[in-house]
Design a protein around this motif. Structure first.
Motif, PDB file in Angstrom:
ATOM      1  N   LEU A  33       0.765  -1.137   0.097  1.00 38.73           N
ATOM      2  CA  LEU A  33       0.050   0.027  -0.167  1.00 38.73           C
ATOM      3  C   LEU A  33       0.878   1.110   0.072  1.00 38.73           C
ATOM      4  CD1 LEU A  33      -2.784  -1.035   2.551  1.00 38.73           C
ATOM      5  CD2 LEU A  33      -2.970  -1.052  -0.036  1.00 38.73           C
ATOM      6  N   HIS A  34       0.252   2.276  -0.573  1.00 33.83           N
ATOM      7  CA  HIS A  34       0.902   3.873  -0.750  1.00 33.83           C
ATOM      8  C   HIS A  34      -0.053   4.707  -0.526  1.00 33.83           C
ATOM      9  CE1 HIS A  34      -0.774   3.769  -4.735  1.00 33.83           C
ATOM     10  NE2 HIS A  34      -0.074   2.537  -5.046  1.00 33.83           N
ATOM     11  N   GLN A  35       0.346   5.993  -0.443  1.00 34.05           N
ATOM     12  CA  GLN A  35      -0.707   7.164  -0.233  1.00 34.05           C
ATOM     13  C   GLN A  35      -1.886   7.063  -1.465  1.00 34.05           C
ATOM     14  OE1 GLN A  35      -0.876   9.311   2.241  1.00 34.05           O
ATOM     15  NE2 GLN A  35       1.141   8.011   3.221  1.00 34.05           N
ATOM     16  N   GLY A  36      -1.794   6.451  -2.529  1.00 32.90           N
ATOM     17  CA  GLY A  36      -2.884   6.353  -3.515  1.00 32.90           C
ATOM     18  C   GLY A  36      -4.009   5.502  -2.892  1.00 32.90           C
ATOM     19  N   HIS A  37      -3.623   4.311  -2.441  1.00 33.32           N
ATOM     20  CA  HIS A  37      -4.682   3.485  -1.886  1.00 33.32           C
ATOM     21  C   HIS A  37      -5.309   4.423  -0.830  1.00 33.32           C
ATOM     22  CE1 HIS A  37      -1.722   0.225  -3.474  1.00 33.32           C
ATOM     23  NE2 HIS A  37      -2.835  -0.029  -4.056  1.00 33.32           N
ATOM     24  N   LEU A  38      -4.409   4.936   0.191  1.00 32.27           N
ATOM     25  CA  LEU A  38      -4.992   5.553   1.327  1.00 32.27           C
ATOM     26  C   LEU A  38      -5.959   6.630   1.000  1.00 32.27           C
ATOM     27  CD1 LEU A  38      -1.824   5.633   3.799  1.00 32.27           C
ATOM     28  CD2 LEU A  38      -3.650   3.984   3.514  1.00 32.27           C
ATOM     29  N   SER A  39      -5.691   7.330  -0.158  1.00 30.78           N
ATOM     30  CA  SER A  39      -6.634   8.312  -0.427  1.00 30.78           C
ATOM     31  C   SER A  39      -8.010   7.651  -0.906  1.00 30.78           C
ATOM     32  CB  SER A  39      -6.253   9.237  -1.832  1.00 30.78           C
ATOM     33  OG  SER A  39      -6.125   8.401  -3.007  1.00 30.78           O
ATOM     34  N   LEU A  40      -8.220   6.443  -1.332  1.00 30.02           N
ATOM     35  CA  LEU A  40      -9.452   5.918  -1.601  1.00 30.02           C
ATOM     36  C   LEU A  40     -10.221   5.556  -0.310  1.00 30.02           C
ATOM     37  CD1 LEU A  40      -8.304   3.199  -4.213  1.00 30.02           C
ATOM     38  CD2 LEU A  40      -8.822   5.538  -4.653  1.00 30.02           C
ATOM     39  N   ILE A  41      -9.198   5.065   0.795  1.00 29.73           N
ATOM     40  CA  ILE A  41      -9.832   4.728   2.061  1.00 29.73           C
ATOM     41  C   ILE A  41     -10.296   6.088   2.535  1.00 29.73           C
ATOM     42  CG2 ILE A  41      -9.236   4.236   4.358  1.00 29.73           C
ATOM     43  CD1 ILE A  41      -7.207   2.115   2.901  1.00 29.73           C
ATOM     44  N   ALA A  42      -9.634   7.293   2.378  1.00 25.56           N
ATOM     45  CA  ALA A  42      -9.962   8.364   2.891  1.00 25.56           C
ATOM     46  C   ALA A  42     -11.313   9.038   2.471  1.00 25.56           C
ATOM     47  CB  ALA A  42      -9.072   9.531   2.757  1.00 25.56           C
ATOM     48  N   LYS A  77       3.322  -4.251   7.233  1.00 26.93           N
ATOM     49  CA  LYS A  77       3.347  -2.456   7.004  1.00 26.93           C
ATOM     50  C   LYS A  77       1.749  -2.398   6.634  1.00 26.93           C
ATOM     51  CE  LYS A  77       5.623   0.871   4.418  1.00 26.93           C
ATOM     52  NZ  LYS A  77       5.835   0.794   2.871  1.00 26.93           N
ATOM     53  N   ASP A  78       1.353  -2.962   5.479  1.00 25.86           N
ATOM     54  CA  ASP A  78       0.015  -2.662   4.952  1.00 25.86           C
ATOM     55  C   ASP A  78      -1.018  -2.688   6.238  1.00 25.86           C
ATOM     56  OD1 ASP A  78       1.192  -2.628   2.561  1.00 25.86           O
ATOM     57  OD2 ASP A  78       0.153  -4.581   1.748  1.00 25.86           O
ATOM     58  N   ILE A  79      -0.959  -3.705   7.237  1.00 25.35           N
ATOM     59  CA  ILE A  79      -1.877  -3.734   8.216  1.00 25.35           C
ATOM     60  C   ILE A  79      -1.854  -2.501   9.267  1.00 25.35           C
ATOM     61  CG2 ILE A  79      -2.461  -5.086  10.345  1.00 25.35           C
ATOM     62  CD1 ILE A  79      -1.956  -7.578   8.861  1.00 25.35           C
ATOM     63  N   ASP A  80      -0.541  -2.218   9.317  1.00 26.97           N
ATOM     64  CA  ASP A  80      -0.222  -1.069  10.033  1.00 26.97           C
ATOM     65  C   ASP A  80      -0.848   0.194   9.675  1.00 26.97           C
ATOM     66  OD1 ASP A  80       1.106  -0.153  12.592  1.00 26.97           O
ATOM     67  OD2 ASP A  80       2.562   0.706  11.306  1.00 26.97           O
ATOM     68  N   LEU A  81      -0.523   0.238   8.366  1.00 31.83           N
ATOM     69  CA  LEU A  81      -1.184   1.662   7.518  1.00 31.83           C
ATOM     70  C   LEU A  81      -2.665   1.586   7.368  1.00 31.83           C
ATOM     71  CD1 LEU A  81       1.183   1.636   4.308  1.00 31.83           C
ATOM     72  CD2 LEU A  81       0.952   3.431   6.075  1.00 31.83           C
ATOM     73  N   SER A 187       2.319   3.965  -7.305  1.00 29.61           N
ATOM     74  CA  SER A 187       2.184   2.654  -7.727  1.00 29.61           C
ATOM     75  C   SER A 187       2.891   1.664  -6.744  1.00 29.61           C
ATOM     76  CB  SER A 187       2.510   2.334  -9.122  1.00 29.61           C
ATOM     77  OG  SER A 187       2.718   0.979  -9.465  1.00 29.61           O
ATOM     78  N   SER A 188       2.335   0.309  -6.570  1.00 39.00           N
ATOM     79  CA  SER A 188       3.008  -0.623  -5.884  1.00 39.00           C
ATOM     80  C   SER A 188       4.198  -1.197  -6.554  1.00 39.00           C
ATOM     81  CB  SER A 188       2.152  -1.913  -5.639  1.00 39.00           C
ATOM     82  OG  SER A 188       0.801  -1.454  -4.936  1.00 39.00           O
ATOM     83  N   ARG A 189       4.102  -1.109  -7.839  1.00 33.74           N
ATOM     84  CA  ARG A 189       5.222  -1.718  -8.751  1.00 33.74           C
ATOM     85  C   ARG A 189       6.572  -0.691  -8.832  1.00 33.74           C
ATOM     86  NH1 ARG A 189       0.702  -3.693 -11.768  1.00 33.74           N
ATOM     87  NH2 ARG A 189       1.103  -5.862 -12.110  1.00 33.74           N
ATOM     88  N   ASN A 190       6.446   0.578  -8.035  1.00 35.78           N
ATOM     89  CA  ASN A 190       7.349   1.421  -8.106  1.00 35.78           C
ATOM     90  C   ASN A 190       8.596   0.850  -7.224  1.00 35.78           C
ATOM     91  OD1 ASN A 190       5.998   3.214  -9.820  1.00 35.78           O
ATOM     92  ND2 ASN A 190       5.546   4.758  -8.443  1.00 35.78           N
ATOM     93  N   GLN A 191       8.227  -0.086  -6.163  1.00 38.90           N
ATOM     94  CA  GLN A 191       9.182  -0.518  -5.235  1.00 38.90           C
ATOM     95  C   GLN A 191       9.916  -1.280  -5.896  1.00 38.90           C
ATOM     96  OE1 GLN A 191       7.227  -2.385  -1.917  1.00 38.90           O
ATOM     97  NE2 GLN A 191       5.354  -0.912  -1.714  1.00 38.90           N
TER      98      GLN A 191
END
Ligand code: AMP
Length: 281
Positions: A33-42, A77-81, A187-191
């Motif tokens: 997960l990254h901020q993009g995913h978190l924006s959907l959650i918000a 890390k995802d669970i924490d986020l 993107s997750s793939r950026n990792q």
């Protein structure tokens, strides 16, 4: 946050929530997960009493087995986020939980034209896999609202089609693409990019920005050729750079200066395939 690993446990909990009249927002992901995913959650949290997030790396949507094997997994890390983002329910199913009868005879969806172009053309079977996983998830979660990223523009269109075709009551929301400070779409793939590749990767958003800035009524081909050359000069191997009607994804070869467009690109930096798109205007 409550974590469910089985469809049955998730279902029992959701029935209780729904009977209390709570609206349910749903954000499906493949993790890392990254901020993009978190924006959907918000976005979901703003509009719903409860937000469900799923993490499932869906094998049926990977046309390239190497891409599946190398897909980043960062579950702790995802669970924490997700906990910090205030997600109410995390659904973390196994492959057998998602596909109890195996993946051999899953439904085939009538996606028509959408499946023959762009991602559909370069990733055969990909959107069938997306529909297979989304059909199952939408049946299980019965969300009032579904939040997905415009970063995957064609996927948004495919899932909208699926919702109509299967007559789900779920309302679809396409959320804007979050970008790094230099413009690279998160993107997750950026990792998977090395430090040097990460520097080069920004060329994909620059190529699309240039199209957006330079477009004028008339032939679109010179712009597309220039963008493709720019990507090649920056180390990319290009699948496509395209200018399409925003509503239908039909290619636009001569622009009238008015029709809403979307510029889309998909290209490899060595082994990592990146996609991005920008709406015009
Ligand atoms: P994924 O985990 O890559 O399957 O993505 C899960 C959801 O997050 C999808 O709806 C994506 O379109 C969305 N998403 C991915 N990257 C971004 C981004 N940079 N900004 C907004 N949403 C995104």
């Amino acid at each position: 946050m409550i974590l469910f690993k089985t469809a049955a446990d998730l279902g029992r909990h959701l029935v209780k929530l729904a009977s209390g009249g709570d609206s349910i927002g749903f954000v499906p992901t493949m993790g890392a997960l990254h901020q993009g995913h978190l924006s959907l959650i918000a976005a979901s949290k703003k509009e719903n009493a409860a937000t469900v997030c799923s993490i499932f790396v869906n094998p049926t949507q990977f046309n390239d087995p190497k891409d599946f094997e190398k897909y980043p997994v960062t579950i702790e890390k995802d669970i924490d986020l997700l906990e910090k983002a205030g997600v109410d329910i995390l659904f973390l199913p196994s492959v057998t939980e998602m596909y109890p009868d195996g993946t051999g005879s899953l439904p085939v969806y009538p996606l028509g034209y959408l499946e023959t172009i762009l991602e559909g053309k370069y990733r055969p079977g990909h959107f069938q896999g997306v529909c297979q996983v989304m059909d199952r998830l939408l049946t299980l979660v019965k969300a009032d609202n579904l939040y997905m990223g415009q970063k995957d523009y064609q996927q948004c269109m495919v899932v909208r089609l699926l919702i109509g075709y299967r007559r789900y009551k779920t309302r679809f929301h396409a959320c804007p693409t979050l970008r790094e400070s230099d413009g690279l779409a998160m993107s997750s793939r950026n990792q998977r990019l090395s430090a040097a590749e990460r520097q080069q990767a920004v060329a994909i958003s620059r190529a699309l920005s240039a199209i957006k800035n330079d477009i004028a009524p008339g032939s679109t081909q010179p712009l597309l050729t220039r963008a493709e050359e720019f990507l090649c000069d920056n180390g990319f191997t290009v699948d496509y750079v395209a200018l399409c009607a925003a509503g239908s994804l039909e290619p636009v070869t001569a622009w009238d200066g008015k029709e809403p467009l979307v510029a889309l690109a998909a290209a490899y930096l060595n082994e990592v395939r990146l996609i991005d798109n920008m709406l015009i205007p």
